[in-house]
Structure formats: structure tokens, C-alpha cells
Design a protein around this motif. Sequence first.
Motif, PDB file in Angstrom:
ATOM      1  N   ASN A 240       0.703  -1.072  -0.038  1.00 14.29           N
ATOM      2  CA  ASN A 240       0.004   0.034  -0.063  1.00 14.29           C
ATOM      3  C   ASN A 240       0.814   1.315  -0.040  1.00 14.29           C
ATOM      4  O   ASN A 240       0.807   1.987   1.003  1.00 14.29           O
ATOM      5  CB  ASN A 240      -0.890   0.012   1.349  1.00 14.29           C
TER       6      ASN A 240
ATOM      7  N   GLN B  43      -8.754  -1.696   0.427  1.00 12.53           N
ATOM      8  CA  GLN B  43      -8.128  -0.250   0.187  1.00 12.53           C
ATOM      9  C   GLN B  43      -7.752  -0.265  -1.359  1.00 12.53           C
ATOM     10  O   GLN B  43      -7.256  -0.935  -1.847  1.00 12.53           O
ATOM     11  CB  GLN B  43      -6.985  -0.004   0.976  1.00 12.53           C
TER      12      GLN B  43
ATOM     13  N   ASN C 284      -5.353   2.330  -3.675  1.00 10.71           N
ATOM     14  CA  ASN C 284      -4.298   3.419  -3.562  1.00 10.71           C
ATOM     15  C   ASN C 284      -3.745   4.141  -4.515  1.00 10.71           C
ATOM     16  O   ASN C 284      -4.038   3.437  -5.650  1.00 10.71           O
ATOM     17  CB  ASN C 284      -3.087   2.572  -2.876  1.00 10.71           C
TER      18      ASN C 284
ATOM     19  N   SER D 217      -6.376   7.392  -2.723  1.00 10.03           N
ATOM     20  CA  SER D 217      -6.024   6.640  -1.431  1.00 10.03           C
ATOM     21  C   SER D 217      -7.258   6.685  -0.660  1.00 10.03           C
ATOM     22  O   SER D 217      -7.959   7.907  -0.270  1.00 10.03           O
ATOM     23  CB  SER D 217      -5.048   7.512  -0.937  1.00 10.03           C
ATOM     24  N   GLY D 218      -7.476   5.769   0.104  1.00 13.32           N
ATOM     25  CA  GLY D 218      -8.439   5.938   1.138  1.00 13.32           C
ATOM     26  C   GLY D 218      -9.626   5.336   0.919  1.00 13.32           C
ATOM     27  O   GLY D 218     -10.718   5.088   1.750  1.00 13.32           O
TER      28      GLY D 218
ATOM     29  N   LEU E 140     -12.422   2.513  -0.226  1.00 18.22           N
ATOM     30  CA  LEU E 140     -12.730   1.158   0.221  1.00 18.22           C
ATOM     31  C   LEU E 140     -13.435   0.862  -0.981  1.00 18.22           C
ATOM     32  O   LEU E 140     -14.643   1.097  -1.014  1.00 18.22           O
ATOM     33  CB  LEU E 140     -13.171   1.225   1.506  1.00 18.22           C
TER      34      LEU E 140
ATOM     35  N   LYS F 147      -4.842  -5.744   0.830  1.00 21.44           N
ATOM     36  CA  LYS F 147      -5.438  -4.605   0.824  1.00 21.44           C
ATOM     37  C   LYS F 147      -6.600  -4.249   2.095  1.00 21.44           C
ATOM     38  O   LYS F 147      -7.646  -3.907   1.818  1.00 21.44           O
ATOM     39  CB  LYS F 147      -6.197  -3.884  -0.272  1.00 21.44           C
TER      40      LYS F 147
ATOM     41  N   SER G  49      -8.426  -3.627   5.599  1.00 19.08           N
ATOM     42  CA  SER G  49      -8.672  -2.567   6.366  1.00 19.08           C
ATOM     43  C   SER G  49      -9.236  -2.957   7.785  1.00 19.08           C
ATOM     44  O   SER G  49     -10.251  -3.570   7.799  1.00 19.08           O
ATOM     45  CB  SER G  49      -9.828  -1.641   5.839  1.00 19.08           C
TER      46      SER G  49
END
Length: 996
Positions: free
Chosen positions: A389, A792, A794, A799-800, A802, A967, A969
Motif C-alpha cells: 500500500n 483499500q 491506493n 487513496s483511502g 474502500l 489491501k 482494512s
Amino acid sequence: MISKRLLSRIVLPAILFLFTETVLAQKVITGKITDSRDHSAIAGASIQPKGGTGGTTTGNDGSFRLSVPETIKTLVISFVGYGSQEFDISNKTTLDVEMTPTAALNLNEVVVVGYGTARKKDVTGAVTSVKAKDFNQGIVTAPDQLLQNKVPGLEITNNSGQPGATTTIKVRGNNSIRAANNPLYVVDGVPLDGRSARPSVSVPSFNTTPDINPLLYINPNDIAQIDILKDASSAAIYGSRGANGVIVITTKSGSSGVSKLDVGTSFGFATGYMKKFEVLDASEFRNAIKKYGVNASLDGGASVDAMDAITQGSLSQNYSLAFSGGNENGKFRASFLGSDQKGFLKNSGIKKYLGSIAGGYKFLDQRLSIDFHLMGGHVGEDIPNVSNNPGSQGNLISAALSWNPTMPFYNSTGGFVFPTNGSGNPLSLLKGVTDEARTNTVLGNISAAVKILNNLEYKFLFAINNSTGERNTNIYGWLQGYTGISGVGWGGKSFASLSSQTFTHTLNYRANLTENLSLDAIGGFEYWKSNFSNSTYSASGFNTNLDQTNTVDIPYTSMLRNGNTQNPPATNVNPTSELQSFFARAIFNFKDKYYLTGTIRRDGSSKFGANNKYGNFPSVAGRWVVTNEDFMKSSSLFSNIALRGSWGITGNQEFPEGASQEQFSFTAYNTASQINVANPDLKWEETSSWNFGLDFALMQGRFFGSFDVYNKNTTDILFQSTAIQPAPSSIYFVNIPGHLINKGIEFALGAALVNNREFGWDLSFNIAHNTNNLESFFAPGTETPLQILTGQINGQGVSGTLAQIITNDKPVNEYWLKPFSGFDAAGNQIVGGQEQFAGDPNPHLLYGISTTLRYQKFTLTINGGGAGGFLIYNNTATNITNVAGIVSGRNIDRAAYNSNEKTASGVAVSNRFLEEGDYFKLRNATINYSVGSLGKYMKGFNIFVSGTNLFVLTKFTGFDPEVNIDKSSNGYPSRSIEFIPYPTPRTISFGLNFSL
């Protein structure tokens, strides 16, 4: 008269004595029976003296010992699937035999089940056994790669092409919504922790790199067989650790007979990408400059291939030795492997030095047995800058993909060119980042077994698994364009420690209760505990290696105190995990027709809450061998038909240590904050499952196979939530009364199509279909569906984000994306404003095919397989090689170039980047030539050439559809997301092996 008395009293008795001695004189024959194809041991072969009485059978290692009269000149050796053969033993005391199979099925093969063994024909559960002769070949780094596409229902995904990288392994689908879905590994009777002591580290700009495979310290050449326990009947004896399936690895042990030295060596190299991610070359990039009307100065005047510049075809080497021998009272085996596997990317690779010693000795007229296994390994890694990431500035792969192919890597003074568009210079990353890890592991066990009675045996086993790791990471300050790195540099030293201990007591009773009914029962107690810790010490703001023209050969990790900024040490010590268990199993066999198995295990775990310390895990299974019925005796078509059925409950306790307890984190002197809220009611996830199966064989085992159908229902699903204010900012774990349902079918078929002295052809195929779905997945005390976002995405601008959701009435990790509707007249993406369900990332279909062709001394073995019915999210195409990048001089991919998109379209996460993941991969193909004996001492001389990852058939546009970049979370896993991974190489290897 005197003459007659002399004759009767002296001469006649003397003649009779000599005659008796001649007739009754005995000699001892010892030897070993092996398969002619791969020299694997044949257990249970019958050894009979021709024209005499008595006989014996071979042990698990294929060895035998038989006393016969001197008058016996021939031994008759037979075994199911190999026919009967005669061998001359005149003037011999040893006899080593290689038997050629007449059929591929062997119902007397030994299958390893929990805390014991059984004949294949006696197994009531869904167990698949893979012998060494059937393993995948070619370049194999870790034991799990030996099984890829070999077992129906077993999914093994190489998360990336990096040597030693971890794999995603699932037995019959997703059994939990949490990250811990991998099966339990048991090696020589010892359950493993499943983690690695290679330290993890997160660095500025690049974040974390992929984990390492936890089984790297096991020498693949030492493995005799691997058994996969798939249903509750076979796995319930492992209780709260059996829900994800169990993989039992049995290593080779010593054999009776003369001492033997096995020697092997191989060499290999990468020949290129198995599949490339297609970006523009220099000529196409120049055309793109014109097509999109961007600044002509972006043409740097050169022609380079960055993806080629970062790869290598260096020679990998493997050297192995194994020394074995013994007799009926003592056997031993020692082995060594030295391996230097070069990575496909420059400055990456893995070196392994592995050793093992195993032995078994018998005392007190063979009533006392002492067995031991000890293996140790040193694994050294050169880890490339390919992170899971990375931040907006990417990593080595993104730098190569987005590099302007018309721009030279070096300026006129020989220094690196650093673009200002954020792409990075891939060659500078090869030199400016060093990341080295060293992991040392020891796994040892010793056991003592005493025969209290002929049918009653007590056994005690003690095992220890200890691993330590050290990692040194340096990112030099002369690299330009990286936040937190450029002009200051960063160095970090990381350490990790993992240890576990096992104490197991078992009492095994085997008896014939009646003439037709036998019992095999085992009961036991086991205690297991594990400890893990990880720490990192880092600094930045160094005053060396800040200018690429003025560097010193001293890494930052050798002078951390020289850093102007000393970062606070990051230390994590997990609470000790303990498990104590009572277990029992009984197997009844009536006339070899009807089998009944019952199992129970009671686990007490330190992970469970105070109100739920113990859990019970029962199972029951039955088997009906139809072909042993009288009405089937006359059948010449079916040599085996057996029906199986099982039901049971298994558990999953693979959640964080201390999850049920209050936990605190120290952030400064005398300052601690709560990070976990206690839950005394926390318990294991519980999986109730049933399985029905059919085993069959036709034409004396020439065609054989199995069919299974199963249903698994996981309840008490573990859920991580955030504590509600005014509670401290922390998390807590609860069990959700939902249902995770897995349903599937499995089919396997094998055939010995042709089998004669000159030519043989074996073929096997397996296929499995699985679906999973969450039901009644509601917030506690409500009927409101829970929604957990993970996956996630990227990169710059996204970025951020989901992209996956875990929610009611959907498979785990369903894609949750905004819809893409094409491009408008201006060439901009048309993306909806609200996310919606977009497809399943879990493969529904898994299949494998293997074939072996033998002609005289040549053997060709081919193994392949694939997956289908799933989607992959191409994060790389989303923002690394999108059309917008060409404005700033970044390269773009061909798919984007050939679309109607314009440069002002921007970057957006949507179902546009979902691609079909279906694939077929030719995993390996090997040609072997068996030379045979060379001279007086060299035996079994073989030479071979092998290819690995030769090609893949797929519509996916990324490097490899077999991908699963982590990825996750908040501890919830992702699935089937591709983002600038370590590419998979095509490799060729060649070598030889022989015995002395």
C-alpha cells in the motif's frame, strides 16, 4: 554286530543332523520396496518365500526383514496396483526392488489423520493425500506450492511473484470474515503457530511490504506426503483450530538397509515475464503525445524499456544431500539444502540453508520406541521496494510502469534523472533502497511410545518451534521526490520473535472385539502455547548519503544514533496464547464393509472470554464399502465403490491474542491509553458442516476417483467494533449471531491409461465449485444489516477509497463500487455518484490437471490448473497508468490509449476497472531421463529440465490473474485486488540427482 550298532548310534544320527541343519538353516533377507517412477517407498507390500511358509510386509518406509530357509531361492513380492513379481535371492542377503505399477490406485496407502494414521480404504472423512511422486515440480520455494491445483477444494494463491512471498490458502471457501482464513499446519504431529518471525516494518512514502511464507524453513525435498483434512470428521479432532481445514505434512524418516547418500543439484533462471502489463513503448508514447496534444518537450529523445531494465535472469542454485540408513531396531535420516534463488527483479532474492535430522529407535524387544525430528533453517532475503500500500509516489513497479519511455535514466553527468511528475526513477530505487531480513527457525520434537499391552500403547510427544528475525531497512536521502526521505534519509532495525511449545499425551487401543469387528481408539491430552513480539527502532535526518555523487558504503542501520531525529521505538508484545485440550476418537470396522468414526475434542483457550473458556467439538462419520458386499463379488467392472457421510463441528480461534481482555498501549512515560475493551463472553467461531462422498475405482483400479458434496455453516462470527463514547477510543470484539454459508461440490478423476514396460500414460483431473454467502448478518439486537468496508484502493487521487463490502445476503468481500457508464462527448468518464454491489472477487471454480508420459527411460510430467467465476479490481490501471498521467510525462497503458478517454477525465474508482479473473496456468512441465546405475556405486542417476509458469491464458490485463495483494482494512481481509505487484517470471531449471 558292532558295525550295525555303530551305524545306528553314530552314523545315522549324524546324517540326520546334517540333513536337518541343511533343511532348517536360515538366512535373513533385508531390503526396501520402492516405486520405479519416483523411488518413493511402498508401504504394505507382501513378501512371501516361494515354496515356503511365512512372510512379511513392508513398513511405512518400504523396508522389510524376513528370515527364510537357505533352500528358498525366490521371493514373491506383490502389492495392490503393482501386481506380483518374483525375485531371485540365491547368494543374497539384501534385496532392493523397484516395482512398476500396473494401476494407479492403491487403497492400502497410509493416510495421516489427526494423531495417527489409517489406510486409505478405512478413512471415513474427506481426506486427500498427495505423495512426493505427485508433487508439483520445477522451482519450488515453499511446501504449499507442491500442492497447487492438486487437491479439489484447496485454493492456493501466490499473492505475488516475489520469491518466498506468502500465499493465500483456503480449504472449501471463506470460513471467516476475519483475516485468519489459512488452515492449521501440522508437521510431524506438531501443530504450528502459522506466523513468521520475519519482522514487519512500515517506512515513510512506501509503507509495508508483503509478508513472507511461514513454511520456508521446511525443505520440500524432505517431505514424504501431505494430507489435507477437509471435512469436520477429519478436522474436528483439532477442535477450535480445525474450521479452516488442516494440512498435515509428514517428512521423510530413515529406512532399514544399507546406508545411502542421496545427492541432488539444480540450476535455474528467469527467461522473462510470464505475462506483461502492457504500457506504451517509445514509439507509441510519441504518437500519444500527438494524439492528446500535450507538450512536445515530453519527448526525451531516448528509447528505454523500464520494465526490462529492472529485471534480471541471474542463475539460481540448489544443492541437496540426504544420508539415511538403519535396521529394524534403529533408523535415521539427515539432510541439507543450500539454495540461492535470484529474484526476477534486480537486487531481490532469497537464500536458504536448511538442515534436518530424524530417527527412530526401538528398545526392550521393540516395546519402547523413541522417535525424533529436528529441522533448522536460516532464510535470508533481499526485499525489493514492492509494497502493498505505497503512498501517492508509488513503489519500484509503479516507477517502471509510469516511466516515460523516451526519457533516459541517467543525465549527462552520469547521475540519475529524477522526474518532477512523482513517478520516481526505477533504477534509483534499486540503488537507493536496501531491505535485508534474516530469519532463523528451529522445529524439533521427540516422542516416546510404550506398548503397555500388545494392543495398548501410550505415547508422549514434546515439541518446540522457535524463530527469530532481524531486518535492516535503509532508504538513502539522495533519492529525490519522496516525502520524509529526500534530503534526510531513513533507517530502521526491526526484530521479531515467535516461539511455541507442545506437550501431547495419547493412549491408543487397537483390538479385534469379535471375529468381524475391530476397534481403533485413541484418547489424549494436549497443551500448546505461543508467544510473539515485534519491535522497530528507526531514525532519520542523517548527514551522509544525501548526495548521489558523494556516498559512503555505511548503511544508516549501522549508525542509527547519527540520525538527527530518533523515532520512538515501536514495540509490540502479544499476550501469551495458551490452549489445553482433551480429545478422543473411536473407529469401528465391521467386516471391512461398514465403518463408523466418532470424535470429540474439548478446548480451553486463553483467547476465549472468562465466561466461555471451554468449547466442545464433536463429529461422526460412516463409510459403506459396497464392493465388499456379496452381491458385488462377481463384478469385474468395479474394484471399489464406497459411500461416505460425515457431520461435525469445528472452531476458529484465530483472532488476536488478548481480544477478550483489556489492553493498554504506552505512548509516553507514565502515559497509557486503552486500546481494547474486555469482553468476558467472547468465544470461538463455530462451523457446523456435513459432507457426503463417493469413492470409486474401475477395472482393477485403472480408473479411480471421488465425488463430494458439502455444506458449512459458520456462526458466532467474530466482529471488531469501535467503542462508543464516552468510552476511551478503542476497539472491542464481539460474536455476531449471523451465518456464513459455504456450499460446494468436488470431483477428482485419475487414470492409468497405458501401462506397460515400454510406455506409460497417467492422467488426473480435479474440479471444485464453491459459493459463500452471509445470512442474518445484522447488528447485535437489530435486523439492520451490518456493513463492513474493506479493500483499500491506493494511488494519487484515490487513496483511502474502500472498494469491497462485507454485508448481509452477499458473498464475503463483494465489490462495492460506483458504476461506470462510458465517456461523454468530451472524453470524460461518466461515473455514478453512489456505490453499488458490483460482483464477486471469490473464485467459484477451481480446477487442476496433471499428466505423466513415460517412454523407456524418458518421463514427461505436466501440471496445470486455474480458477474461474470471479472478478479482479485492477488498481494499477486506475491511477498508475491512466490517460491523465501523460500530461505530466507519465507513461500510460495500451487499454487506456485505445479507449475514447481524454486527459481531462481525471481519476476515479469505479467498476470500470473490474476485469474477469478466469485463467488457466501451465504451472510446470518437466522432462526427466533416468540413466540408471553408473559404475559400481552410483545408482538412480537422473537428469531433468523443467519449466515453471510457462504461460497463462486469461483476459485479465495485469501481470497475473493469480494475485491477492493485501489491501485489508481494520483486520478485515480484501480479495482479488491487483496493485503494482512483484511480477511473475517464467523460469527454466535443469539438474540431476543420484544415490550412492
